[in-house]
Design an enzyme around this catalytic site. Structure first.
Site, mmCIF file in Angstrom:
data_model
loop_
_atom_site.group_PDB
_atom_site.id
_atom_site.type_symbol
_atom_site.label_atom_id
_atom_site.label_comp_id
_atom_site.label_asym_id
_atom_site.label_seq_id
_atom_site.Cartn_x
_atom_site.Cartn_y
_atom_site.Cartn_z
ATOM 1 C CB CYS A 1 16.308 26.576 24.167
ATOM 2 S SG CYS A 1 16.146 25.698 25.412
ATOM 3 C CG HIS B 1 15.602 30.704 25.364
ATOM 4 N ND1 HIS B 1 15.848 29.737 25.404
ATOM 5 C CD2 HIS B 1 16.467 31.934 24.830
ATOM 6 C CE1 HIS B 1 16.859 29.807 25.668
ATOM 7 N NE2 HIS B 1 17.815 30.594 25.606
#
Length: 172
Positions: free
Chosen positions: A76, A132
């Site tokens: 991610c 993230h």
């Protein structure tokens, strides 16, 4: 113009809100909608696989641009860093994994993000979904990296409805 970045689990919410955003999407500069989808394959969309039912995504794709020849990262954080900066993750030393909870690091602030550059051109920018890219220092937060607003979670493994981290309920 307006820039809105969104992750797939927030697409349903966005599809409900888009009609009400009509006047916000100003004339002049083109509007930009980035959709970053984790763990999505080539055949997970209706325009590549007729057995998949993704009409909202298909309409957005058909009315915009379908980017189907690109390199993807296996994690991610590197994917998001590449999307937001236009740089390969190894150029930012973020190629090896995700920025996990409580790690005192994030997307290095020496690299300008596309939202920061678009704000210089008069765009309003908004992020809905998963960040993230670090949260242990204010300079790593999305609203310090070019986004006017942020609605979502800072890290991984977060419940999409409650926005509570599944491993530690004190973060999210």
């Amino acid at each position: 113009g307006t820039v809105l970045c969104v992750t797939l689990h927030m697409l349903l919410l966005l599809s409900a809100l888009l009609p009400s955003l009509g006047p916000v999407w100003g004339a002049g500069s083109p509007n930009i909608l980035y959709i970053l989808v984790d763990d999505f394959g080539y055949s997970d969309v209706s325009w590549n696989n007729p057995t998949m039912h993704t009409p909202v995504l298909e309409q957005l794709a058909r009315e915009g641009v379908i980017l189907d020849q690109f390199y993807s990262q296996p994690r991610c954080s590197p994917s998001r860093a590449a999307l937001l900066t236009g740089l390969y993750p190894y150029k930012m030393s973020i190629q090896r994994g995700n920025i996990g909870p409580f790690r005192p690091s994030g997307l290095a602030t020496v690299f300008p993000t596309i939202p920061e550059l678009l704000k210089e051109k008069g765009y309003s920018t908004h992020l809905v979904g998963k960040w993230h890219l670090g949260y242990c220092h204010q300079d790593y937060l999305p609203t310090r990296r070019g986004f006017d607003t942020f609605f979502g979670q800072y890290g991984q493994q977060t419940d999409h409805y409650t926005r509570v981290d599944m491993m530690n309920r004190h973060i999210g």
